[in-house]
Design a protein around this motif. Structure first.
Motif, mmCIF file in Angstrom:
data_model
loop_
_atom_site.group_PDB
_atom_site.id
_atom_site.type_symbol
_atom_site.label_atom_id
_atom_site.label_comp_id
_atom_site.label_asym_id
_atom_site.label_seq_id
_atom_site.Cartn_x
_atom_site.Cartn_y
_atom_site.Cartn_z
ATOM 1 N N LEU A 1 37.603 33.527 38.306
ATOM 2 C CA LEU A 1 36.232 33.452 37.788
ATOM 3 C C LEU A 1 35.862 34.831 37.251
ATOM 4 O O LEU A 1 34.953 35.503 37.718
ATOM 5 N N ALA A 2 36.635 35.253 36.251
ATOM 6 C CA ALA A 2 36.568 36.637 35.787
ATOM 7 C C ALA A 2 35.264 36.938 35.047
ATOM 8 O O ALA A 2 34.825 36.168 34.193
ATOM 9 N N VAL A 3 34.660 38.058 35.396
ATOM 10 C CA VAL A 3 33.545 38.619 34.640
ATOM 11 C C VAL A 3 34.154 39.430 33.500
ATOM 12 O O VAL A 3 34.980 40.312 33.758
ATOM 13 N N PRO A 4 33.785 39.157 32.247
ATOM 14 C CA PRO A 4 34.357 39.929 31.149
ATOM 15 C C PRO A 4 34.183 41.438 31.368
ATOM 16 O O PRO A 4 33.076 41.904 31.634
ATOM 17 N N GLU A 5 35.291 42.157 31.320
ATOM 18 C CA GLU A 5 35.300 43.612 31.527
ATOM 19 C C GLU A 5 34.729 44.004 32.893
ATOM 20 O O GLU A 5 34.229 45.112 33.066
ATOM 21 N N GLY A 6 34.848 43.121 33.859
ATOM 22 C CA GLY A 6 34.312 43.405 35.191
ATOM 23 C C GLY A 6 34.909 44.641 35.831
ATOM 24 O O GLY A 6 34.252 45.324 36.613
ATOM 25 N N ASP A 7 36.166 44.936 35.463
ATOM 26 C CA ASP A 7 36.817 46.116 36.038
ATOM 27 C C ASP A 7 36.292 47.429 35.456
ATOM 28 O O ASP A 7 36.540 48.499 36.009
ATOM 29 N N ARG A 8 35.540 47.343 34.357
ATOM 30 C CA ARG A 8 35.040 48.560 33.705
ATOM 31 C C ARG A 8 34.033 49.322 34.578
ATOM 32 O O ARG A 8 33.754 50.487 34.318
ATOM 33 N N ILE A 9 33.470 48.661 35.565
ATOM 34 C CA ILE A 9 32.490 49.336 36.424
ATOM 35 C C ILE A 9 33.165 50.225 37.461
ATOM 36 O O ILE A 9 32.485 50.990 38.152
ATOM 37 N N TYR A 10 34.491 50.156 37.562
ATOM 38 C CA TYR A 10 35.179 50.857 38.642
ATOM 39 C C TYR A 10 34.816 52.337 38.754
ATOM 40 O O TYR A 10 34.504 52.809 39.861
ATOM 41 N N PRO A 11 34.845 53.130 37.661
ATOM 42 C CA PRO A 11 34.566 54.569 37.834
ATOM 43 C C PRO A 11 33.194 54.844 38.438
ATOM 44 O O PRO A 11 33.047 55.769 39.250
ATOM 45 N N VAL A 12 32.207 54.062 38.057
ATOM 46 C CA VAL A 12 30.853 54.252 38.589
ATOM 47 C C VAL A 12 30.801 53.849 40.058
ATOM 48 O O VAL A 12 30.245 54.558 40.904
ATOM 49 N N VAL A 13 31.389 52.695 40.367
ATOM 50 C CA VAL A 13 31.387 52.212 41.759
ATOM 51 C C VAL A 13 32.083 53.209 42.669
ATOM 52 O O VAL A 13 31.569 53.576 43.732
ATOM 53 N N TYR B 1 39.168 44.578 44.413
ATOM 54 C CA TYR B 1 39.778 45.181 43.233
ATOM 55 C C TYR B 1 40.684 46.318 43.724
ATOM 56 O O TYR B 1 40.253 47.174 44.508
ATOM 57 N N PRO B 2 41.953 46.323 43.309
ATOM 58 C CA PRO B 2 42.946 47.158 44.007
ATOM 59 C C PRO B 2 42.736 48.664 43.908
ATOM 60 O O PRO B 2 43.235 49.404 44.758
ATOM 61 N N ARG B 3 42.014 49.155 42.907
ATOM 62 C CA ARG B 3 41.846 50.600 42.783
ATOM 63 C C ARG B 3 40.764 51.142 43.715
ATOM 64 O O ARG B 3 40.654 52.361 43.900
ATOM 65 N N LEU B 4 39.973 50.268 44.284
ATOM 66 C CA LEU B 4 38.889 50.723 45.160
ATOM 67 C C LEU B 4 39.434 51.469 46.372
ATOM 68 O O LEU B 4 40.373 51.016 47.018
ATOM 69 N N ARG B 5 38.810 52.583 46.668
ATOM 70 C CA ARG B 5 39.106 53.311 47.903
ATOM 71 C C ARG B 5 37.973 53.004 48.883
ATOM 72 O O ARG B 5 36.820 53.393 48.678
ATOM 73 N N ILE B 6 38.323 52.300 49.944
ATOM 74 C CA ILE B 6 37.331 51.789 50.888
ATOM 75 C C ILE B 6 37.231 52.735 52.081
ATOM 76 O O ILE B 6 38.224 52.936 52.797
ATOM 77 N N PRO B 7 36.082 53.321 52.340
ATOM 78 C CA PRO B 7 35.948 54.166 53.534
ATOM 79 C C PRO B 7 36.186 53.367 54.807
ATOM 80 O O PRO B 7 35.801 52.192 54.907
ATOM 81 N N GLN B 8 36.812 54.013 55.771
ATOM 82 C CA GLN B 8 37.137 53.321 57.029
ATOM 83 C C GLN B 8 35.892 52.856 57.775
ATOM 84 O O GLN B 8 35.934 51.853 58.488
ATOM 85 N N ASN B 9 34.800 53.590 57.613
ATOM 86 C CA ASN B 9 33.593 53.242 58.374
ATOM 87 C C ASN B 9 32.625 52.375 57.586
ATOM 88 O O ASN B 9 31.479 52.184 57.989
ATOM 89 N N ALA B 10 33.082 51.814 56.457
ATOM 90 C CA ALA B 10 32.215 50.929 55.678
ATOM 91 C C ALA B 10 31.928 49.642 56.456
ATOM 92 O O ALA B 10 32.730 49.220 57.298
ATOM 93 N N ALA B 11 30.787 49.039 56.172
ATOM 94 C CA ALA B 11 30.420 47.755 56.788
ATOM 95 C C ALA B 11 30.762 46.633 55.812
ATOM 96 O O ALA B 11 30.543 46.757 54.603
ATOM 97 N N HIS B 12 31.283 45.544 56.346
ATOM 98 C CA HIS B 12 31.719 44.425 55.515
ATOM 99 C C HIS B 12 30.934 43.169 55.883
ATOM 100 O O HIS B 12 30.833 42.815 57.072
ATOM 101 N N PHE B 13 30.407 42.516 54.861
ATOM 102 C CA PHE B 13 29.642 41.292 55.045
ATOM 103 C C PHE B 13 30.269 40.181 54.208
ATOM 104 O O PHE B 13 30.478 40.349 53.013
ATOM 105 N N TYR B 14 30.606 39.053 54.873
ATOM 106 C CA TYR B 14 31.176 37.896 54.188
ATOM 107 C C TYR B 14 30.070 36.875 53.958
ATOM 108 O O TYR B 14 29.179 36.702 54.805
ATOM 109 N N LYS B 15 30.148 36.189 52.811
ATOM 110 C CA LYS B 15 29.173 35.136 52.503
ATOM 111 C C LYS B 15 29.889 33.933 51.892
ATOM 112 O O LYS B 15 31.015 34.053 51.415
#
Length: 202
Positions: free
Chosen positions: A24-36, A85-99
């Motif tokens: 369910l791809a968002v067109p150019e969805g990966d382009r937000i990576y540098p900002v995120v 998204y595989p390039r994301l660097r996820i901090p170990q202490n981040a909180a994760h919420f599933y929906k």
């Protein structure tokens, strides 16, 4: 420099299935990576909370075309499409919420999600978690502008959080032309602040 005291970052559904090549791809969805990633790094540096929301759908989820819903099968539990998204660097202490993890309950907003702790979905809501961490302001990035970002921002506003939508950190799917622009207008009308986050080239 932005004052991040009493702020938290919410990264909405930056998952493989919403990026190019996904179900369910968002067109150019990966382009937000540098900002995120820049925001993740900045909030981590400031010692502020970082939250990741993700769709975690069973194979027979109500939102799927196979069940009479509007969307192709996506972000199925423990599938590659569910992964970040595989390039994301996820901090170990981040909180994760599933929906969207119950087959008969759809959920666009991160505020409909529940905290995951040690691999288990708890009863803790995003609103209660943020308030327990004395958060007053939320910065929102992620996918997709016209659905889950919009719903998350509106719920944040209704929960009385100052809500900042980072405009260069979101992308829309635009099922109908103009949906993303309308979503941004809706968020702004309800009181969201719009911000473009500066990112260094390279």
């Amino acid at each position: 420099m932005q004052d991040l005291s009493q702020s938290a970052l919410i990264v909405v559904d930056f998952q493989n299935d919403f990026c190019p090549g996904g179900a369910l791809a968002v067109p150019e969805g990966d382009r937000i990576y540098p900002v995120v990633q820049a925001l993740i790094d900045r909030f981590q540096e400031a010692g502020r909370p970082i939250i990741f929301t993700r769709d975690f759908h069973p194979q027979n989820h109500i939102s799927f075309v196979s069940q009479g819903g509007p969307w192709p099968s996506h972000c199925v539990q423990n599938s590659p499409g569910f992964d970040f998204y595989p390039r994301l660097r996820i901090p170990q202490n981040a909180a994760h919420f599933y929906k969207g993890y119950l087959e008969n309950v759809d959920a666009y907003s991160g505020f409909e999600g529940r905290l995951v702790h040690e691999g288990r979905i708890t009863e803790t809501t995003l609103e209660s978690w943020l308030k327990a961490h004395d958060v007053k302001t939320v910065f929102i990035v992620g996918l997709a502008t016209d659905y889950c970002v919009r719903a998350t921002a509106l719920d944040a506003l209704h929960a009385q959080f100052e809500t900042i939508v980072v405009t260069n950190g979101i992308k829309g799917v635009d099922v109908n032309p103009g949906d993303s622009d309308q979503a941004i207008a809706d968020m702004q009308k309800e009181g969201a602040l719009l911000l473009e986050w500066p990112v260094k080239n390279g």
